[in-house]
Design a protein around this motif. Sequence first.
Motif, PDB file in Angstrom:
ATOM      1  N   THR A   7       0.833  -1.203   0.000  1.00 43.50           N
ATOM      2  CA  THR A   7       0.000   0.000   0.000  1.00 43.50           C
ATOM      3  C   THR A   7       0.870   1.256   0.000  1.00 43.50           C
ATOM      4  O   THR A   7       2.036   1.237   0.414  1.00 43.50           O
ATOM      5  CB  THR A   7      -0.913   0.040   1.238  1.00 43.50           C
ATOM      6  OG1 THR A   7      -0.109   0.162   2.425  1.00 43.50           O
ATOM      7  CG2 THR A   7      -1.768  -1.218   1.315  1.00 43.50           C
ATOM      8  N   GLN A   9       0.357   3.831   1.901  1.00 40.93           N
ATOM      9  CA  GLN A   9       0.613   4.209   3.282  1.00 40.93           C
ATOM     10  C   GLN A   9       1.811   3.445   3.857  1.00 40.93           C
ATOM     11  O   GLN A   9       2.637   4.005   4.587  1.00 40.93           O
ATOM     12  CB  GLN A   9      -0.636   3.962   4.145  1.00 40.93           C
ATOM     13  CG  GLN A   9      -1.775   4.918   3.852  1.00 40.93           C
ATOM     14  CD  GLN A   9      -2.699   4.439   2.750  1.00 40.93           C
ATOM     15  OE1 GLN A   9      -2.276   3.692   1.870  1.00 40.93           O
ATOM     16  NE2 GLN A   9      -3.974   4.845   2.800  1.00 40.93           N
ATOM     17  N   PRO A  28      -5.237   9.497   3.195  1.00 45.52           N
ATOM     18  CA  PRO A  28      -6.399   8.679   2.816  1.00 45.52           C
ATOM     19  C   PRO A  28      -6.847   7.784   3.964  1.00 45.52           C
ATOM     20  O   PRO A  28      -6.024   7.244   4.717  1.00 45.52           O
ATOM     21  CB  PRO A  28      -5.866   7.852   1.636  1.00 45.52           C
ATOM     22  CG  PRO A  28      -4.697   8.617   1.112  1.00 45.52           C
ATOM     23  CD  PRO A  28      -4.081   9.275   2.314  1.00 45.52           C
ATOM     24  N   GLU A  29      -8.149   7.635   4.103  1.00 41.21           N
ATOM     25  CA  GLU A  29      -8.695   6.798   5.168  1.00 41.21           C
ATOM     26  C   GLU A  29      -8.527   5.316   4.852  1.00 41.21           C
ATOM     27  O   GLU A  29      -8.344   4.507   5.765  1.00 41.21           O
ATOM     28  CB  GLU A  29     -10.175   7.128   5.372  1.00 41.21           C
ATOM     29  CG  GLU A  29     -10.443   8.554   5.847  1.00 41.21           C
ATOM     30  CD  GLU A  29     -11.914   8.810   6.049  1.00 41.21           C
ATOM     31  OE1 GLU A  29     -12.718   7.888   5.789  1.00 41.21           O
ATOM     32  OE2 GLU A  29     -12.278   9.941   6.449  1.00 41.21           O
ATOM     33  N   GLN A  30      -8.608   4.941   3.575  1.00 47.40           N
ATOM     34  CA  GLN A  30      -8.495   3.554   3.178  1.00 47.40           C
ATOM     35  C   GLN A  30      -7.111   3.272   2.594  1.00 47.40           C
ATOM     36  O   GLN A  30      -6.510   4.153   1.952  1.00 47.40           O
ATOM     37  CB  GLN A  30      -9.576   3.192   2.140  1.00 47.40           C
ATOM     38  CG  GLN A  30     -10.998   3.379   2.639  1.00 47.40           C
ATOM     39  CD  GLN A  30     -11.319   2.458   3.809  1.00 47.40           C
ATOM     40  OE1 GLN A  30     -10.834   1.320   3.866  1.00 47.40           O
ATOM     41  NE2 GLN A  30     -12.127   2.947   4.736  1.00 47.40           N
ATOM     42  N   PRO A  31      -6.580   2.056   2.766  1.00 49.54           N
ATOM     43  CA  PRO A  31      -5.285   1.704   2.163  1.00 49.54           C
ATOM     44  C   PRO A  31      -5.365   1.808   0.636  1.00 49.54           C
ATOM     45  O   PRO A  31      -6.332   1.359   0.030  1.00 49.54           O
ATOM     46  CB  PRO A  31      -5.060   0.260   2.615  1.00 49.54           C
ATOM     47  CG  PRO A  31      -5.930   0.092   3.826  1.00 49.54           C
ATOM     48  CD  PRO A  31      -7.126   0.961   3.593  1.00 49.54           C
ATOM     49  N   LEU A  32      -4.360   2.396   0.032  1.00 42.38           N
ATOM     50  CA  LEU A  32      -4.290   2.542  -1.422  1.00 42.38           C
ATOM     51  C   LEU A  32      -3.223   1.592  -1.960  1.00 42.38           C
ATOM     52  O   LEU A  32      -2.046   1.707  -1.617  1.00 42.38           O
ATOM     53  CB  LEU A  32      -3.945   3.981  -1.796  1.00 42.38           C
ATOM     54  CG  LEU A  32      -4.953   5.055  -1.365  1.00 42.38           C
ATOM     55  CD1 LEU A  32      -4.460   6.433  -1.763  1.00 42.38           C
ATOM     56  CD2 LEU A  32      -6.311   4.779  -1.995  1.00 42.38           C
ATOM     57  N   THR A  33      -3.637   0.629  -2.789  1.00 43.33           N
ATOM     58  CA  THR A  33      -2.695  -0.353  -3.302  1.00 43.33           C
ATOM     59  C   THR A  33      -1.695   0.281  -4.244  1.00 43.33           C
ATOM     60  O   THR A  33      -2.021   1.203  -5.002  1.00 43.33           O
ATOM     61  CB  THR A  33      -3.439  -1.498  -4.017  1.00 43.33           C
ATOM     62  OG1 THR A  33      -2.474  -2.437  -4.519  1.00 43.33           O
ATOM     63  CG2 THR A  33      -4.276  -0.978  -5.166  1.00 43.33           C
TER      64      THR A  33
END
Length: 324
Positions: A7, A9, A28-33
């Motif tokens: 990710t 992050q 970002p709140e969600q993990p970004l691949t």
Amino acid sequence: MATPVETLQGLIEQIGPRLRLRWLTPLPEQPLTLLGATPSGAAQSLVGSLNCIHPNRLQVLGHAEITHLDDLGAAAFRDTVERLFAARPAAVIFARDIEPSASFFEVAERTGTPLLGSPKSDDEIVDRLQYFLTYALAERTTLHGVFLEVLGMGVLLVGDPGIGKSELALEMVVRGHRLIADDAPEVARIGPETLQGSCPPLLRDFLEVRGLGVLNVRAMFGEGAVQQREQLNLIVNMRSFDGAALAHMDRLRGSLSTRTILGVVVPEITLPVAPGRNLAVLLETAVRNQILRVRGYDAGDDLIDRQARSIDETTQCMTPTPSV
């Protein structure tokens, strides 16, 4: 070797301090691949400078790229920025503390693309990220065996439990070679034909020897007795042979074969384990012989050539000279 990351992050957490990366947009709140969500996206280059034709997952913009965009004119500038973000990069990184214009923030917010900044040059950012991601995203597998550095080559000892892999590894360490991993070496494909082996952190420096238990090789023999990683150059398969089986082995070529790991072909030899055989000397010799093969020399071929030349010379001597 870098710890695996998948990710954005995770990437920022590991290499962000070295590159002094900072978030220009909210975290970002969600993990970004880091890899694309589709097969075509997965084939993208991971990091590079401005490229709208073959977009990178991590787009890096320096002064040259910003100057180019400014020279395009308002309409072309807007179109290029739209195409840049339409490729859905994992992030856009601005080098040398460049402050992006409002257009970048607007499109980034609309597409959900993070913007990052760094005081480092774009060349350094690209180089460091490429090097880091080569390892962090490499295809991996865990093998069973003992991984050693012998005469500059990475050698994986494999064989049935109790065959003597750890004992041989211990003797090799005593002889000045180095332990990389015991029991569960981790192998990563870092290039089209390159495998690199390392040791999981939990097992690093330890070697289990039957009858002695777990040994800390670094503590016992010093820093020079261990190594963090090495390319996998040779597999040595230790097998128990009786006298009859040993007699039937190819006496010219030995037992050279290959094994495929993660799509990479690795040379493999079978090392017969039998009473009275000095396995440490045999292993060192096998490695030296493999080094010669890599350099283009094969003793078996050399012997065959010598025999052929000898036969030719003998035949010529025995051929009668025609009388005039």
